[in-house]
Design a protein around this motif. Structure first.
Motif, PDB file in Angstrom:
ATOM      1  N   GLY A  84      48.436  51.990  32.964  1.00 44.11           N
ATOM      2  CA  GLY A  84      49.363  52.120  33.934  1.00 44.11           C
ATOM      3  C   GLY A  84      50.598  51.645  33.846  1.00 44.11           C
ATOM      4  O   GLY A  84      51.769  52.350  33.935  1.00 44.11           O
ATOM      5  N   LEU A  85      50.859  50.498  33.486  1.00 47.36           N
ATOM      6  CA  LEU A  85      52.535  49.833  33.186  1.00 47.36           C
ATOM      7  C   LEU A  85      53.090  50.514  32.266  1.00 47.36           C
ATOM      8  O   LEU A  85      54.259  50.757  32.467  1.00 47.36           O
ATOM      9  CB  LEU A  85      52.230  48.287  33.193  1.00 47.36           C
ATOM     10  N   TYR A 109      52.321  46.987  43.987  1.00 49.23           N
ATOM     11  CA  TYR A 109      51.556  46.424  42.874  1.00 49.23           C
ATOM     12  C   TYR A 109      52.238  45.242  42.138  1.00 49.23           C
ATOM     13  O   TYR A 109      53.418  45.709  41.680  1.00 49.23           O
ATOM     14  CB  TYR A 109      50.952  47.724  41.942  1.00 49.23           C
ATOM     15  N   ASP A 182      52.320  56.668  43.263  1.00 56.10           N
ATOM     16  CA  ASP A 182      51.449  55.769  42.225  1.00 56.10           C
ATOM     17  C   ASP A 182      50.156  56.051  43.164  1.00 56.10           C
ATOM     18  O   ASP A 182      49.970  55.514  44.280  1.00 56.10           O
ATOM     19  CB  ASP A 182      51.580  54.431  42.539  1.00 56.10           C
ATOM     20  N   SER A 204      47.069  54.299  37.281  1.00 57.96           N
ATOM     21  CA  SER A 204      46.511  53.429  36.346  1.00 57.96           C
ATOM     22  C   SER A 204      45.123  54.024  36.289  1.00 57.96           C
ATOM     23  O   SER A 204      44.371  53.837  37.093  1.00 57.96           O
ATOM     24  CB  SER A 204      46.226  52.030  37.044  1.00 57.96           C
ATOM     25  N   THR A 206      42.977  53.105  34.595  1.00 56.66           N
ATOM     26  CA  THR A 206      41.994  51.934  34.429  1.00 56.66           C
ATOM     27  C   THR A 206      41.042  51.796  35.629  1.00 56.66           C
ATOM     28  O   THR A 206      39.800  51.588  35.494  1.00 56.66           O
ATOM     29  CB  THR A 206      42.787  50.698  34.436  1.00 56.66           C
ATOM     30  N   LYS A 207      41.504  52.037  36.842  1.00 54.78           N
ATOM     31  CA  LYS A 207      40.637  52.121  38.361  1.00 54.78           C
ATOM     32  C   LYS A 207      39.711  53.222  38.303  1.00 54.78           C
ATOM     33  O   LYS A 207      38.892  53.543  37.538  1.00 54.78           O
ATOM     34  CB  LYS A 207      41.769  51.871  39.190  1.00 54.78           C
TER      35      LYS A 207
HETATM   36  C1  LIG Z   1      46.017  48.414  38.187  1.00 55.62           C
HETATM   37  C2  LIG Z   1      47.459  49.118  38.808  1.00 55.62           C
HETATM   38  C3  LIG Z   1      48.540  49.434  38.161  1.00 55.62           C
HETATM   39  C4  LIG Z   1      48.925  49.058  36.775  1.00 55.62           C
HETATM   40  O1  LIG Z   1      48.020  49.593  35.679  1.00 55.62           O
HETATM   41  P1  LIG Z   1      47.466  48.992  34.213  1.00 55.62           P
HETATM   42  O2  LIG Z   1      46.453  49.834  33.988  1.00 55.62           O
HETATM   43  O3  LIG Z   1      46.801  47.573  34.639  1.00 55.62           O
HETATM   44  O4  LIG Z   1      48.621  48.623  33.473  1.00 55.62           O
HETATM   45  C5  LIG Z   1      49.466  50.083  38.772  1.00 55.62           C
HETATM   46  N1  LIG Z   1      49.442  50.517  40.192  1.00 55.62           N
HETATM   47  C6  LIG Z   1      48.384  50.254  40.827  1.00 55.62           C
HETATM   48  C7  LIG Z   1      48.240  50.634  42.255  1.00 55.62           C
HETATM   49  C8  LIG Z   1      47.240  49.477  40.198  1.00 55.62           C
HETATM   50  O5  LIG Z   1      46.299  49.032  40.900  1.00 55.62           O
END
Ligand SMILES: *Cc1c(COP(=O)(O)O)cnc(C)c1O
Length: 390
Positions: A84-85, A109, A182, A204, A206-207
């Protein structure tokens, strides 16, 4: 049906499963293969097959993921990154120059705040934090002629403040700036910022998009082709792309986003109901509650209210730490959005770095990422962890 038709005509779940990829013409493979290749044979110099020459520039597994995320957010084009970053940094450097200014959430965040405060600022990009729930305060933070981006999260973390995307889009546009949302906490299933006037969506993945806590990734979706050109140039020039294995996992996760989000929301609603009537709980923070200050705006722009809940316990910080320590079905850990339920103490964990600043969170606060396990097990675990009144 072509991907384009999926984007314009099909329902969300159909797009999640079919957009971005046609079964492979040679083999009929229903799922995009993991193209573990760095380079591609050319049929004579410059004779590229399907536009692929080198996998930093494009890789078919990543192309499929980028197509589906664009279709889900109803954007023109999607871009997948290593995190995400990485997506955020690429976007910022694609659209901002030294001397420019951005407005960011005053409860952004932590990693996003650190990126603006410790990295981009060194390169001459100024930022002003403002509360996303206060449209006038966001407008007041704009520096006419200098502000290039208004950057919003909604809901925010961990206090779940809500920003009115439609109103903030006109605030940004009046000042000649772009609105970036975001959308990590809501996911495209619950909220589509581009349809509400936002210009760029950040994830992100990832979530919730990946959804299984097995891959780190990020994405951008844009609605304007000129912005897309700049992002594409910077994605290739900076190189923080999603690799084919990561792209495959994220794409696999996205296919079930709709059913997962509905179960996250079902379970979260039942957890909220349980916590609200528990004698060891002082306050429950969830945008679905009518007393939440952002409830009306959330109800307007979100399909449901999501899987994240914050709450305060009656016995202060030690009580909150004890609850986190006793939980068993809820795993003690950072991150969110996976199928498993997570519990954390923001004051000592995700938000420890903002202790002593304006962004400090209450010491008796607990954040839950409610997973999709059997609800009775989740409620039983919380009841046991909270302890009794005596
Ligand atoms: C986790 C997160 C990010 C960053 O993403 P990564 O995949 O960890 O680099 C950015 N914004 C929000 C709201 C997040 O929860």
């Amino acid at each position: 049906m072509t991907s384009q038709q999926h984007r314009s005509k099909s329902g969300f779940e159909t797009r999640a499963i079919h957009a971005g990829y046609e079964p492979d013409p040679m083999t009929g493979a229903v799922i995009p293969p993991i193209y573990a290749t760095s380079t591609y044979k050319q049929d004579g110099v410059g004779g590229m097959r399907g536009g692929y020459e080198y996998s930093r520039s494009a890789n078919p597994t990543r192309t499929a993921l980028e197509g589906v995320i664009a279709a889900l957010e109803e954007g023109e084009r999607g871009f997948a990154f290593a995190s995400g970053l990485a997506a955020e940094d690429t976007l910022i450097r694609a659209l901002c120059r030294p001397g420019d200014h951005v407005v960011i959430p005053d409860d952004a965040y932590g990693g996003t705040y650190r990126l603006f405060d410790k990295v981009e600022q060194v390169w001459g990009l100024e930022h002003s934090p403002a509360p996303v729930s206060d449209v006038d305060a966001m407008r007041a933070a704009i520096r006419p002629g200098k502000t290039k981006l208004v950057w919003v999260e909604t809901p925010t973390n961990p206090m779940l403040n809500i920003g009115d995307i439609e109103a903030l889009a006109s605030v940004a546009h009046d000042a000649g700036a772009l609105l970036v949302v975001d959308n990590t906490f809501a996911s495209p299933y619950l909220q589509q910022p581009l349809t509400l006037g936002a210009d760029i969506v950040v994830h992100s993945t990832t979530k919730y998009c990946g959804g299984h806590s097995d891959v780190v990734g990020g994405a951008l979706v844009v609605r304007d082709l000129e912005v897309a050109e700049k992002v594409a140039f910077h994605q290739n020039s900076m190189g923080a792309v999603a690799g084919p294995f990561d792209a495959f996992l994220t794409h696999r996760g996205l296919k079930t986003l709709g059913v997962r989000m509905d179960r996250h929301c079902d379970n979260a609603e039942k957890v909220v109901e349980f916590l609200t009537s528990h004698d060891q709980v002082a306050q429950v923070i969830y945008p679905g509650l009518e007393e939440h200050p952002g409830h009306a705006v959330a109800a307007k722009q979100m399909k449901r209210f999501g899987g994240i809940i914050s709450f305060r316990v009656t016995g202060g910080e030690q009580h909150a730490l004890d609850v986190c320590g006793r939980a068993e079905v809820f795993t003690l850990g950072e991150s969110l959005g996976g199928v498993e339920s997570l519990i954390e103490h923001p004051g000592r964990m995700t938000h420890a770095s903002v202790a002593g600043t304006d962004l400090e969170v209450p010491a008796d606060l607990i954040r839950l990422s409610v997973g999709i396990e059997s609800i009775d097990d989740l409620l039983g675990d919380l009841d046991r962890s909270l302890g009794s009144a005596d």
